[in-house]
Design an enzyme around this catalytic site. Structure first.
Site, PDB file in Angstrom:
ATOM      1  CD  GLU A  19      45.140 123.049  10.361  1.00  0.00           C
ATOM      2  OE1 GLU A  19      44.697 122.623  11.444  1.00  0.00           O
ATOM      3  OE2 GLU A  19      44.665 124.039   9.761  1.00  0.00           O
ATOM      4  CG  ASN A  26      49.988 126.803  26.615  1.00  0.00           C
ATOM      5  OD1 ASN A  26      50.143 127.836  27.265  1.00  0.00           O
ATOM      6  ND2 ASN A  26      50.624 125.684  26.887  1.00  0.00           N
ATOM      7  CB  ALA A  27      46.999 129.060  30.072  1.00  0.00           C
ATOM      8  CB  ILE A  41      47.296 120.762  21.629  1.00  0.00           C
ATOM      9  CG1 ILE A  41      47.180 119.399  20.935  1.00  0.00           C
ATOM     10  CG2 ILE A  41      47.652 120.618  23.107  1.00  0.00           C
ATOM     11  CD1 ILE A  41      46.176 118.450  21.533  1.00  0.00           C
TER      12      ILE A  41
HETATM   13 ZN   LIG Z   1      46.586 126.749  11.974  1.00  0.00          ZN
END
Ligand SMILES: [Zn+2]
Length: 133
Positions: free
Chosen positions: A56, A46-47, A44
């Site tokens: 993981e 992020n800007a 995920i």
């Molecule tokens: Zn990593």
């Protein structure tokens, strides 16, 4: 060799949920527990980049959030759509040495090649909980 088809299928399914608009590098992961539960994670981004979370870590944090601990985990799969097998980044290796048994199988795949390893192999001479006990 033990069959990891089940956990790899789960990890590739998780990869479809990756939020990676910046790197376009999609990663999926899956923790398999002794009671037969599969817990998925994806990267995920992020800007601000630094707040991105790897697949993981997403998966193993979810497993711990559900009450599982290292002794409950059978294996961990981490898969990507990269040209070569993706291995955990340094930050993830430190997290995994804390949250996995040293000999828990870690299955890595990019859909073409597959490698089975352990955190002991990925992070030798680690600083971990044994240093503080
Ligand atoms: Zn990593």
């Amino acid at each position: 060799m033990e069959c990891y088809d089940d956990i790899l299928t789960q990890a590739f399914a998780a990869m479809k949920n990756a939020y990676a608009p910046y790197s376009k590098y999609h990663v999926g992961a899956c923790v398999k527990t002794k009671d037969g539960t599969y817990i998925q994670g994806a990267n995920i981004e992020n800007a601000s980049y630094g707040l991105s979370n790897c697949a993981e870590r997403s998966a193993i944090f979810a497993a711990y959030s559900q009450g599982y601990r290292k002794q409950d985990i059978v294996s961990l799969a981490i898969v990507s759509d990269g040209k070569r097998i993706g291995t955990p980044c340094g930050a993830c290796r430190q997290v995994l040495v804390e949250l996995l048994e040293k000999d828990t199988p870690i299955v890595l795949s990019n859909g073409k090649d597959t490698l089975v390893t352990t955190i002991a192999e990925l992070l030798p001479m680690s600083f971990d909980s044994e240093d503080l006990s």
